[in-house]
Design a protein around this motif. Structure first.
Motif, PDB file in Angstrom:
ATOM      1  N   GLU A   1      -9.994 -10.370   1.809  1.00 53.61           N
ATOM      2  CA  GLU A   1      -8.671  -9.991   2.415  1.00 53.61           C
ATOM      3  C   GLU A   1      -8.832  -9.607   3.655  1.00 53.61           C
ATOM      4  OE1 GLU A   1      -8.605  -5.268   2.094  1.00 53.61           O
ATOM      5  OE2 GLU A   1      -8.319  -6.084   0.051  1.00 53.61           O
ATOM      6  N   ALA A   2      -7.795  -9.909   4.698  1.00 51.27           N
ATOM      7  CA  ALA A   2      -7.576  -9.735   5.882  1.00 51.27           C
ATOM      8  C   ALA A   2      -6.266  -9.412   6.075  1.00 51.27           C
ATOM      9  CB  ALA A   2      -8.137 -10.879   7.012  1.00 51.27           C
ATOM     10  N   ASN A   3      -6.041  -8.174   6.273  1.00 48.60           N
ATOM     11  CA  ASN A   3      -4.439  -7.710   6.264  1.00 48.60           C
ATOM     12  C   ASN A   3      -4.219  -6.928   7.759  1.00 48.60           C
ATOM     13  OD1 ASN A   3      -4.148  -8.591   3.636  1.00 48.60           O
ATOM     14  ND2 ASN A   3      -4.949  -6.730   2.940  1.00 48.60           N
ATOM     15  N   ILE A   4      -2.902  -7.359   8.308  1.00 48.63           N
ATOM     16  CA  ILE A   4      -2.312  -6.585   9.342  1.00 48.63           C
ATOM     17  C   ILE A   4      -1.180  -5.804   8.862  1.00 48.63           C
ATOM     18  CG2 ILE A   4      -1.615  -6.446  11.761  1.00 48.63           C
ATOM     19  CD1 ILE A   4      -3.594  -8.932  12.155  1.00 48.63           C
ATOM     20  N   THR A   5      -0.988  -4.392   9.129  1.00 46.24           N
ATOM     21  CA  THR A   5       0.402  -3.960   8.655  1.00 46.24           C
ATOM     22  C   THR A   5       0.841  -2.857  10.125  1.00 46.24           C
ATOM     23  OG1 THR A   5      -0.688  -1.984   7.771  1.00 46.24           O
ATOM     24  CG2 THR A   5      -0.141  -3.836   6.253  1.00 46.24           C
TER      25      THR A   5
END
Length: 825
Positions: free
Chosen positions: A263-267
């Motif tokens: 996973e590699a998430n940006i929020t």
């Protein structure tokens, strides 16, 4: 009343139907393809690009006004090369909003979209002219103006729309089978997003709209193969060059180089201004989790960043942060762990002022046998963005090996930091270097100096002064590439005690020093066989054999221990070049004046080149190398015109010899400790001395009383080794090899005014452990010799006789063979 209302409604409906039929008849009689050339001319005038529509423009009326365009391409500025192309564009236009000056596209569908984004010299992109909407007026050629409407050529589309109340809305956009390529010409890199799909809500200028994007990321080297998904509310303000994301949720999964991203998430909320190169974010959260593939040295990786508020603008010279925090942990397959943390509770930097709370960070690396920690802090920030000042920049470094060796470095300095120029200055560095070897010693070295870092070049220039007891040492140099450090430096000083400074760097120099009484006790012989040193066994050897036998019965196998010392470990992590220049260097009594040397180190190999010094009335030249991984030592030493008595005195040894000497030594050894290196030392030695004395030994007594050294019982006689005894020589030459703590003489010649002694080739030797000499030689007398035996007196002017000199250094015996002389008479 009802009758009139009914008539009005019927009339209005009839009029609308008539108007609709009229508009329909007008539209159906228009040929849309007639506008292709006009549209291409407008684009050429506006952007200096070629717009080509190879397919037909199809127009439909029912159930709503529809437009379909096939095979569209747009070129690069001033070129025939394709920038973007589309297979098919379909749109449906709502009729009723047209009556209120609104162009509402019910749906826009794009298939087969391909675009090539290029980042060229100076960071310029090949689409920037499209964002600016128009070229300067002077970029429109005269021919273009003559062939198109002057007003269209001189004004941008946006300028013309601003003169009306006309509004453009797109109720929804669908894009399928998209391909977006990215090429950085400066870095020679290429990446792409293929199988791209885009879904949007209603697109209206100045209003946010739903966006959903997905595609597959890849690159030319097949190191990137990942799925990208982006969702959120997007706000486009092209006139202000601002593009914003609300409720952003971006996710990336797949392969990135040798890392498999779980996973590699940006929020969060994100806004970008392309003109100011500005980024503004709020409630930003970034998380990364992955593992290495089979070829990777990484086992797993976790990283997270939280930033409630971040604002960064290159154009405005502004940076602000609020409770920014970064943490990462990387575990390697070789059981190394790397941790990085960074905290900025509050930071506000602008062109007018700067301030904030202390900024802190730390990097730590742990292995099974060693640990590295590097921390920094920025406190009391002031100044402006162009000249940021920090009252106290702190650096704390700690390097520890196997819980028994440690290095600690502390440095503090005020600083001026130019963030956007990526430079840092530290004008007043003050600190301390502490070297600690458990249960052996602790060495503290005060430091002061300055440093300048250029972060974009990954280089740091520094000047440090180490305050040692014998005098200051100045170190000037440069460090390049923080991830693979390369260090170049120059060291200058007045006096240096090399033994104190290199206390744990195991080199064989201390083998020259005088042994302590405890060390001498270990070397007492328990049996001696004259002339055969191979049969000599010491108490220490027997004790080692007995201990080995006992340990062999009961002791458990020991685990391999760390063999490199602290400073060796430091050198093994670096590469570079250094020069040394000192007025005087000490090492266990050895004194070298005007010492100069060059140090070359490349991770596991250390080389010392061009060593030169004045020593004891003469000169010294040397070269050497040490392989840290194999523990191999090699080198050569040349001594010219050295005064032997001064050398022996400085080494703490008796002045048993004087004179002027030249020597050349080529040596090699292998071992993990100083003792092991000395024991395994091998060398080829060439020695030449002249006009000197051997003190404590009178060889000429053999000529005065030859019969005492030649008796019928074939026994040796003790040489005169009294305190006043000596032998003056005019020349001494030797060629020998050193191995197993024993010197074997290939050649040895000793010449005095009255005699000469020449060793029999390859038969003489001297053992350092037992201090035992075995010297079979030929004695040649240069003056008359009188020998009496059994009533016979023989007088000769010169003679050559065999002689054997052997024994311990303090109790040498000699046996002279007179038989050849008597038999000849």
């Amino acid at each position: 009343m009802k009758k009139w209302f009914k008539r009005f409604v019927i009339s209005a409906v009839v009029l609308l139907i008539a108007a609709f039929i009229g508009v329909a008849v007008f539209i159906l009689n228009i040929d849309p393809s007639a506008y292709k050339n006009r549209l291409a001319a407008m684009v050429k005038a506006q952007y200096d690009r070629e717009l080509v529509v190879d397919g037909d423009i199809e127009l439909s009326l029912f159930p709503r006004i529809g437009l379909t365009v096939n095979n569209i391409s747009l070129s690069e500025p001033g070129s025939k090369e394709i920038f973007a192309k589309v297979d098919t564009v379909r749109m449906a236009v709502a009729l009723w909003p047209l009556m209120s000056n609104r162009f509402l596209v019910d749906h826009l569908a794009i298939d087969g979209f391909v675009a090539h984004i290029i980042r060229g010299a100076g960071g310029r992109y090949n689409f920037e002219d499209l964002i600016r909407h128009s070229l300067p007026k002077n970029t429109v050629s005269k021919d273009t103006l003559e062939n198109t409407n002057t007003q269209i050529a001189a004004e941008s589309l946006q300028q013309r729309l601003e003169k009306t109340d006309f509004k453009v809305d797109i109720a929804g956009l669908t894009l399928n089978k998209g391909l977006l390529g990215y090429h950085d010409t400066e870095k020679s890199s290429f990446a792409y997003l293929k199988d791209m799909t885009v879904r949007t809500g209603r697109i209206t200028e100045g209003q946010p709209f739903d966006l959903s994007l997905s595609g597959k990321l890849g690159d030319a080297n097949e190191k990137l193969d990942a799925q990208l998904n982006v969702n959120g509310l997007m706000l486009l303000k092209p006139l202000e060059n601002t593009y914003s994301f609300n409720r952003l949720n971006a996710a990336l999964t797949g392969k990135w180089n040798q890392l498999v991203l779980e996973e590699a998430n940006i929020t969060g909320e994100l806004s970008i201004n392309t003109v100011l190169n500005a980024l503004t974010a709020s409630q930003l959260e970034v998380s990364v989790k992955g593992a290495g593939d089979e070829q990777s040295s990484i086992r797993d990786l976790q990283a997270s960043l939280t930033a409630p508020n971040v604002s960064y603008s290159v154009g405005d010279l502004r940076l602000s942060m609020d409770n920014l925090s970064f943490e990462s942990t990387l575990n390697r397959k070789d059981k190394q762990t790397l941790n990085v943390t960074f905290e900025a509770p509050a930071l506000d930097i602008s062109p007018n002022q700067a301030g904030g709370e202390p900024v802190k960070g730390e990097l730590s690396l742990k292995t099974a046998t060693q640990q590295v920690q590097v921390g920094f802090s920025l406190d009391k920030i002031s100044g402006t963005a162009s000249a940021l000042k920090v009252a106290d920049v702190g650096l704390l470094g700690h390097y520890q090996i196997a819980n028994d060796k440690a290095l600690t470095l502390t440095l503090n300095s005020p600083s001026e930091i130019r963030i956007f120029q990526q430079s840092m200055e530290f004008p007043k560095l003050v600190g301390e270097l502490v070297l600690n070897e458990k249960e052996q010693y602790e060495q503290k070295i005060p430091l002061n100096g300055y440093a300048v870092s250029l972060m974009d070049e990954q280089s740091t220039d520094f000047f440090l002064t180490a305050n040692l007891p014998l005098g200051d040492i100045d170190i000037k140099g440069q460090v390049q590439n923080i991830f693979h450090p390369k260090v170049n430096f120059d060291v200058k000083g007045d006096r240096l005690d090399l033994r104190a400074f290199l206390n744990d760097l195991k080199v064989p120099l201390s083998g020259l020093r005088k042994a302590s009484p405890e060390e001498n006790k270990v070397a007492q012989p328990v049996s001696q066989v004259a002339g055969d040193t191979s049969k000599v066994e010491t108490v220490a050897v027997k004790a080692e054999k007995a201990q080995a036998g006992e340990e062999g019965k009961s002791a458990k196998p020991k685990e391999p221990q760390q063999t490199l010392t602290l400073k060796q470990e430091l050198l093994s992590r670096l590469s570079g070049t250094g020069t040394f220049n000192f007025n005087q260097v000490f090492y266990d009594g050895l004194v070298l004046d005007n010492l100069g040397a060059t140090l070359l180190f490349d991770h596991s190999d250390v080389q010392v080149r061009s060593v030169r010094a004045q020593a004891y009335g003469g000169e010294l030249y040397a070269n050497g190398s040490y392989a840290l991984n194999q523990h191999e030592l090699k080198g050569d030493i040349s001594l010219n015109n050295i005064q032997l008595d001064s050398l022996l005195t400085s080494l703490g040894r008796p002045e048993v010899m004087s004179g002027s000497a030249d020597a050349k030594i080529v040596f090699s050894s292998q071992g993990e400790t100083e003792q092991a290196l000395v024991k395994a030392l091998q060398a080829d030695i060439q020695l030449s001395a002249k006009q000197g004395q051997i003190k404590g030994l009178d060889l000429e007594s053999i000529l005065r009383h030859p019969e005492e050294y030649a008796n019928p019982w074939d026994m040796s006689a003790r040489l005169d080794t009294g305190g006043d005894a000596y032998t003056a020589f005019t020349q001494l030459k030797a060629e020998a090899t050193l191995a197993n703590e024993q010197v074997s003489f290939e050649q040895l010649a000793f010449v005095t005014p009255t005699l000469s002694i020449t060793a029999k080739p390859k038969q003489a030797d001297y053992h350092f452990g037992t201090k035992y000499l075995y010297l079979p030689a030929i004695l040649k007398a240069k003056k008359g010799l009188t020998v009496k035996r059994a009533g016979i007196t023989v007088q000769v002017k010169s003679v050559e006789l065999p002689i054997l000199i052997q024994g311990n250094q303090a109790t040498l015996d000699a046996k002279l063979q007179l038989e050849p002389l008597l038999e000849s008479k």
